[in-house]
Write an enzyme that holds these catalytic residues in place. Sequence first.
Site, PDB file in Angstrom:
ATOM      1  CG  ASP A   8      -2.044  -7.631   7.682  1.00  0.00           C
ATOM      2  OD1 ASP A   8      -2.861  -7.003   6.747  1.00  0.00           O
ATOM      3  OD2 ASP A   8      -1.071  -7.824   7.374  1.00  0.00           O
ATOM      4  CE  LYS A  11      -5.965  -1.495  10.647  1.00  0.00           C
ATOM      5  NZ  LYS A  11      -5.044  -2.484  10.188  1.00  0.00           N
ATOM      6  CG  ASN A  33      -0.760   0.270   1.438  1.00  0.00           C
ATOM      7  OD1 ASN A  33      -1.663   0.947   1.342  1.00  0.00           O
ATOM      8  ND2 ASN A  33       0.457   0.682   1.949  1.00  0.00           N
ATOM      9  N   GLY A  35      -5.815  -3.853   3.033  1.00  0.00           N
ATOM     10  CA  GLY A  35      -6.948  -4.518   2.663  1.00  0.00           C
ATOM     11  C   GLY A  35      -7.815  -5.020   4.055  1.00  0.00           C
ATOM     12  CG  HIS A  36     -10.545  -2.914   5.769  1.00  0.00           C
ATOM     13  ND1 HIS A  36      -9.318  -2.884   6.566  1.00  0.00           N
ATOM     14  CD2 HIS A  36     -10.721  -1.399   6.004  1.00  0.00           C
ATOM     15  CE1 HIS A  36      -9.225  -1.874   7.142  1.00  0.00           C
ATOM     16  NE2 HIS A  36      -9.792  -0.931   6.837  1.00  0.00           N
ATOM     17  CB  THR A  37     -11.555  -9.784   5.100  1.00  0.00           C
ATOM     18  OG1 THR A  37     -10.526  -9.905   4.471  1.00  0.00           O
ATOM     19  CG2 THR A  37     -12.606 -10.560   4.503  1.00  0.00           C
ATOM     20  NE  ARG A 139       8.765  19.687  -2.259  1.00  0.00           N
ATOM     21  CZ  ARG A 139       9.577  20.498  -2.030  1.00  0.00           C
ATOM     22  NH1 ARG A 139       9.343  21.814  -1.834  1.00  0.00           N
ATOM     23  NH2 ARG A 139      10.950  19.949  -1.870  1.00  0.00           N
ATOM     24  CD  GLN A 223      -1.022   0.731   5.262  1.00  0.00           C
ATOM     25  OE1 GLN A 223      -1.161   1.778   5.619  1.00  0.00           O
ATOM     26  NE2 GLN A 223      -1.516   0.230   4.167  1.00  0.00           N
ATOM     27  N   PRO A 303       1.859 -15.515   2.423  1.00  0.00           N
ATOM     28  CG  PRO A 303       3.246 -17.244   2.319  1.00  0.00           C
ATOM     29  CD  PRO A 303       2.854 -16.090   1.729  1.00  0.00           C
ATOM     30  CB  VAL A 413     -14.519 -15.440  19.653  1.00  0.00           C
ATOM     31  CG1 VAL A 413     -13.867 -15.066  20.861  1.00  0.00           C
ATOM     32  CG2 VAL A 413     -16.056 -15.269  19.603  1.00  0.00           C
ATOM     33  N   GLY A 414     -14.111 -14.630  16.215  1.00  0.00           N
ATOM     34  CA  GLY A 414     -14.633 -15.015  14.692  1.00  0.00           C
ATOM     35  C   GLY A 414     -14.787 -13.797  13.723  1.00  0.00           C
TER      36      GLY A 414
HETATM   37  P1  IMP Z   1       4.159  -0.819   1.078  1.00  0.00           P
HETATM   38  O1  IMP Z   1       3.090   0.057   1.881  1.00  0.00           O
HETATM   39  O2  IMP Z   1       3.463  -1.331  -0.091  1.00  0.00           O
HETATM   40  O3  IMP Z   1       5.155   0.323   0.598  1.00  0.00           O
HETATM   41  O4  IMP Z   1       5.082  -1.582   1.921  1.00  0.00           O
HETATM   42  C1  IMP Z   1       5.825  -1.300   3.057  1.00  0.00           C
HETATM   43  C2  IMP Z   1       5.602  -2.494   4.280  1.00  0.00           C
HETATM   44  O5  IMP Z   1       4.329  -2.230   4.575  1.00  0.00           O
HETATM   45  C3  IMP Z   1       5.699  -3.807   3.741  1.00  0.00           C
HETATM   46  O6  IMP Z   1       6.257  -4.547   4.544  1.00  0.00           O
HETATM   47  C4  IMP Z   1       4.323  -4.357   3.551  1.00  0.00           C
HETATM   48  O7  IMP Z   1       4.026  -5.864   3.708  1.00  0.00           O
HETATM   49  C5  IMP Z   1       3.713  -3.580   4.645  1.00  0.00           C
HETATM   50  N1  IMP Z   1       2.258  -3.281   4.511  1.00  0.00           N
HETATM   51  C6  IMP Z   1       1.697  -2.266   3.660  1.00  0.00           C
HETATM   52  N2  IMP Z   1       0.255  -2.119   3.849  1.00  0.00           N
HETATM   53  C7  IMP Z   1       0.283  -3.394   4.743  1.00  0.00           C
HETATM   54  C8  IMP Z   1      -1.130  -3.856   5.121  1.00  0.00           C
HETATM   55  O8  IMP Z   1      -2.227  -3.381   4.982  1.00  0.00           O
HETATM   56  N3  IMP Z   1      -1.040  -4.753   6.085  1.00  0.00           N
HETATM   57  C9  IMP Z   1       0.136  -5.219   6.519  1.00  0.00           C
HETATM   58  N4  IMP Z   1       1.201  -4.969   6.032  1.00  0.00           N
HETATM   59  C10 IMP Z   1       1.204  -3.902   5.012  1.00  0.00           C
END
Ligand code: IMP
Length: 438
Positions: A8, A11, A33, A35-37, A139, A223, A303, A413-414
Site C-alpha cells: 500500500d 505504487k 490481494n 489493489g492499485h488506485t 504440485r 505488496q 482500516p 504530495v497527492g
Molecule cells: P494474503 O496475501 O491474502 O495471503 O495475506 C497475507 C498478508 O499480506 C496479510 O497480512 C495481508 O493483509 C497482507 N497483504 C496481502 N496483499 C496486500 C496488499 O496488497 N497490501 C497490503 N497488505 C497485503
Amino acid sequence: MIGLQWGDEAKGKIVDLLTDRHDVVVRYQGGANAGHTVVTGGQTYKLSLIPSGILRPNVQCVVTGGVVLNPPSFLAEIDGLVSRGVEVSRNLMISDRAHLIFPWHLVEDRLADGEVASGEAIGTTMRGIGPCYRDKVGRSDAIRLGDLYRENLRDRIERVVAHKNKLLAALAGPGCFEPIEPGKVLGEYQGYAERLRPFVADTTAYLLDALESGRRVLFEGAQGALLDVDHGTYPYVTSSNSSGLGISSGSGVPGRYLQKIIGVVKAYGTRVGGGPFPTEQDNATGQHLRDRGNEYGTVTRRPRRCGWFDAVAARYTARLSGVDSLAVMLLDVLSELAEIKICTAYEIDGRKVNVFPSHVDDLRRAKPVYETLPGWRSEISDVRSIADLPPNARRYLDRLSEVVGREVEIVSVGPDRDQTMFAERSSTGAHDRLQPQR
Ligand code: IMP
C-alpha cells in the site's frame, strides 16, 4: 518498482507515471490481494491484477506465471475497464503458467487463517492467495491456466475436487462443509477459459524476446518487501516474493536485465493484517494518519494500522531489493503534525540494534528508537518542486534518505499525476529516463 514496506505504498501512481517511458509493464507475483488506485484525468481506477499500464493504449501489459489468477475476478476487472472505454483486447497478455485460484482456495483461506502456529492470525485478504501458492508448491492439486486448454481437464478437476472435498470436510468439521461439485467447477472454468483464450501466451518467451530486442520493460511489484515470503516478517507475509528478489522467479527474466530499481515508501508506515509493526501508533496520531491518508484497504476496505516511518525496516528492504533510489509517497499526510518521528534503530532486550531481525519474535520485542523532527504545519499538496517545499519538509526527506541510505528521487504530495516532484539530479544518472512525458 518495489514497495519497501508492508504494501500500500501508492505504487500504482508511480507505475502509472513511469509507464510512459516503457514499452511493456509486467505484474509478476501475488494475485488479486493487491489493489492499485490510479487517478488520471479526474477519473479513479481501482485495479487489482491488471497492471495500471493498461490505461495507456501503447503499452503492452503482461501478467506472468508468478501470479495466481482468479478467473472470475480477473474477467470482472477486464469488464470494468472495457465498460469505461479502456482498450484491453490487444495490449494484455497472461501467462499460461499462472496458477489458478479455485473456489476451494477461498474456503481454505477462511478455515486456515486463524490456525497459525504462532497464535496470532495472519489476517489474509481471504482471496485464496496462500492456499493457491501452497498447491503450486505441493504440485499434486495445482491447476495452471494452460491446463484449462488440455483434453484431460475433466479428469484433473475431478481428482483435485475429490481430494479437496476430503480435506475440507475434515478441516471444517461435520456438517459445516458443502462438498464441491466437480461438474459445476468444470463448466464454470471452461467458460472462463474461452473468455481468457485471447490473452493467454508464453509470457516468458515474450519478455525475453522483448528485452533482447531492446524494448523497455517496467516490473511492477505488488505488496511490499516486508511481506516477502522468504525475507519478510515471516509468517506474517504474503505467499510470494514481493521484494525485488521476486522479479526473476516470477517473470522468467534474469537479473542481468534489471537496470534500475525504484523503492517506493510512504512518508510514514502502515500495515494491514496481523504481525509485528514496531512503529505502530495505536493512538490519536495513528488515527490522524489513517483519516488524512485514507488508510483503508483498496481490496478489503480494512482500516490499516498506521505509525511512524521505520528506517531500520526500509534500509533492510532497500538493500534486499537492490534499490537505486526512493519514491516517497503521501508526504502531504504529515502536513498538520507539529512533530514527526523516524525510527532509526531498535532496542531489543536492552541492546541497540540497526539490523532488521530475522525472527518475528525478536521484532515483536523491538522498541523503536526515534529521532524527532519538527513538522512544517502547512499544506504542500500544491507544491510542484522539491526546492519549494517548506524547509522542515525538505529536512524530513533528507533525514529519511540518509537513514535509509538511498537518494530520494520522487516525492508525491497527492493522488494526481501532477502532484509529483522529481529530484533535480540523480546520482544514478537515470533521472532523465524517469521524467514522465507531459
Ligand atoms: P494474503 O496475501 O491474502 O495471503 O495475506 C497475507 C498478508 O499480506 C496479510 O497480512 C495481508 O493483509 C497482507 N497483504 C496481502 N496483499 C496486500 C496488499 O496488497 N497490501 C497490503 N497488505 C497485503
